[in-house]
Design an enzyme around this catalytic site. Structure first.
Site, PDB file in Angstrom:
ATOM      1  N   PRO A 207       0.786  -1.247   0.000  1.00 22.80           N
ATOM      2  CA  PRO A 207       0.000   0.000   0.000  1.00 22.80           C
ATOM      3  C   PRO A 207       0.811   1.287   0.000  1.00 22.80           C
ATOM      4  CG  PRO A 207      -0.097  -1.067   2.149  1.00 22.80           C
ATOM      5  CD  PRO A 207       0.555  -2.040   1.222  1.00 22.80           C
ATOM      6  N   SER A 209       3.754   1.712  -1.891  1.00 18.24           N
ATOM      7  CA  SER A 209       4.734   1.540  -2.968  1.00 18.24           C
ATOM      8  C   SER A 209       5.005   2.878  -3.642  1.00 18.24           C
ATOM      9  CB  SER A 209       4.215   0.537  -3.994  1.00 18.24           C
ATOM     10  OG  SER A 209       4.007  -0.730  -3.410  1.00 18.24           O
ATOM     11  N   GLU A 225       4.570  -0.144   4.806  1.00 19.97           N
ATOM     12  CA  GLU A 225       4.518   0.593   6.081  1.00 19.97           C
ATOM     13  C   GLU A 225       4.386   2.096   5.902  1.00 19.97           C
ATOM     14  OE1 GLU A 225       6.997   0.944  10.310  1.00 19.97           O
ATOM     15  OE2 GLU A 225       7.728  -0.362   8.718  1.00 19.97           O
ATOM     16  N   LYS A 241       6.327  -4.367  13.038  1.00 21.41           N
ATOM     17  CA  LYS A 241       7.348  -5.252  13.604  1.00 21.41           C
ATOM     18  C   LYS A 241       6.703  -6.613  13.755  1.00 21.41           C
ATOM     19  CE  LYS A 241      11.171  -3.158  14.002  1.00 21.41           C
ATOM     20  NZ  LYS A 241      12.266  -3.650  13.155  1.00 21.41           N
TER      21      LYS A 241
END
Length: 422
Positions: A207, A209, A225, A241
């Site tokens: 999401p 990129s 992230e 994480k």
């Protein structure tokens, strides 16, 4: 005095396939020497605003010392796109991308709900739309031609030795968690960046990129992230994480993997430290008592892996600048460790190279001073002058870490990139 920028704005209904228009946009953007193409890869995001957002054609830019960035950013009430290197606050230069670079684009494009909006300082919007529609897609050739193999920056034995030294620091109480990175590289790689990016996001659509180009430097990023998003006086960070592989062939095994990650005390211990650090960072720029965690230990599916993701949210102090927010929160919790100051010293000691744009952040600042930035991971960095390509990987080290397992996790995270290169 802040300059208010007026743009020509027009929205076009995409009667044709949105994916086809997005691909044409990417190839059209690639004509420019500097551009940013931010792609959600069609992931639903409760905090997201755009399916795809692109900026081309530089009007003004900034690449000076960070101390001067606030003046540049606040003088323009307009779109700004760019990046922060992990080494933003270091005076030493790393290879490739500069420590900070932002540009005001003449043309901004974004897709949302099957419509394309074009904002332009220069050309008529209809002319730009026609130019995008007329763009021919390049015939797909090889993504990369390599006479040399993929090489590891350090051997498995050397990697394990460093992890053991880091664990000694943890045992002594120097730190509690440290994100350690190494990298793989290829010399004399002949790469078609746009083809390689398309293959990367086909294998590993994520999401956050982006395809980001600055002159001879390319960032091909398939990040899952988000670092920071600011909307009005609300700010969120979503540290990741915890990683485990998917098994899309055997659904029962895939579900077992998901449950293992959800219940792993080692992964949760590593994760909650990053969450606590993100809470601490946001508390330095948010109103007292406003920082909270609306989601903890969320398990999210991606094509290659399951990820453990949390959301940390707060209400910003009145009149705080974006530069002040960055001073409080960057580098991000998930790519450093705790306590952050000591961990940054240890990263400098044990990592072989400056991280540069890797584990930095790419994103945008809107005319309303809202922001959205990713964490640069699952990425390739390519210099088309030297033909040097590298892709770093990393993981969080805690007292519960097993060095051999950490090395295996690095290989897992690099899997999508190795797959398309081989």
């Amino acid at each position: 005095m802040q300059e208010i920028v007026r743009r020509h704005i027009q929205t076009f209904d995409l009667a044709t396939d949105t994916a086809a228009i997005k691909e044409k946009m990417l190839h059209w953007c690639n004509r420019f020497s500097i551009f940013s193409f931010l792609d959600s890869c069609n992931y639903p995001d409760q905090f997201g605003k755009y399916d795809c957002l692109a900026a081309v054609d530089v009007n003004h830019f900034f690449d000076g010392p960070f101390s001067n960035f606030q003046a540049f950013e606040q003088d323009l009430q307009d779109w700004l796109f760019g990046h922060f290197s992990f080494d933003l606050f270091s005076e030493e230069k790393s290879e490739g991308f500069p420590a900070i670079f932002f540009f005001q684009p003449r043309i901004v494009l974004y897709i949302k709900d099957h419509a394309l909006t074009i904002e332009s300082l220069v050309k008529p919007t209809a002319e730009i739309f026609d130019s995008i529609l007329a763009t021919e897609i390049e015939v797909e050739g090889a993504a990369a031609q390599m006479d040399n193999p993929i090489q590891a920056e350090m051997s498995q034995q050397e990697y394990i030795s460093i992890i053991e030294k880091i664990k000694q620091h943890i045992q002594r109480g120097d730190c509690y968690e440290l994100n350690f990175c190494t990298r793989f590289f290829i010399q004399d790689a002949k790469v078609n960046p746009i083809t390689l990016y398309k293959k990367l996001t086909a294998v590993s659509p994520n999401p956050f990129s982006c395809f980001y180009k600055k002159d001879n430097m390319f960032l091909l990023c398939a990040s899952p992230e988000r670092f920071l998003q600011k909307a009005g006086n609300q700010i969120i960070s979503q540290p990741i994480k915890g990683t485990i592989s998917r098994d899309l062939v055997h659904k029962q095994h895939d579900e077992l993997n998901k449950n293992f990650l959800q219940n792993s005390q080692k992964e949760k211990a590593e994760h909650v430290m990053a969450v606590d650090l993100a809470r601490n960072d946001l508390s330095r720029c948010c109103e007292a008592g406003s920082v909270h965690v609306p989601e903890l230990y969320g398990i999210y599916p991606f094509p290659q892996v399951y990820q453990m993701i949390s959301t940390v949210k707060g209400t910003l102090m009145p009149d705080i600048s974006f530069s002040e927010i960055l001073k409080a929160t960057f580098p991000m919790a998930s790519m450093t460790g705790a306590p952050k100051k000591k961990v940054l010293e240890l990263i400098e000691t044990y990592e072989k190279n400056k991280r540069g744009i890797f584990s930095g952040s790419v994103g945008y600042i809107s005319p309303q001073k809202n922001v959205d930035f990713n964490v640069v991971i699952r990425s390739m960095i390519y210099n088309n002058q030297t033909n040097f390509l590298f892709f770093p990987v990393g993981g969080g080290i805690t007292i519960l870490s097993e060095p051999e397992a950490e090395y295996a996790e690095c290989l897992l995270k690099a899997m999508a990139i190795r797959k398309i290169l081989s």
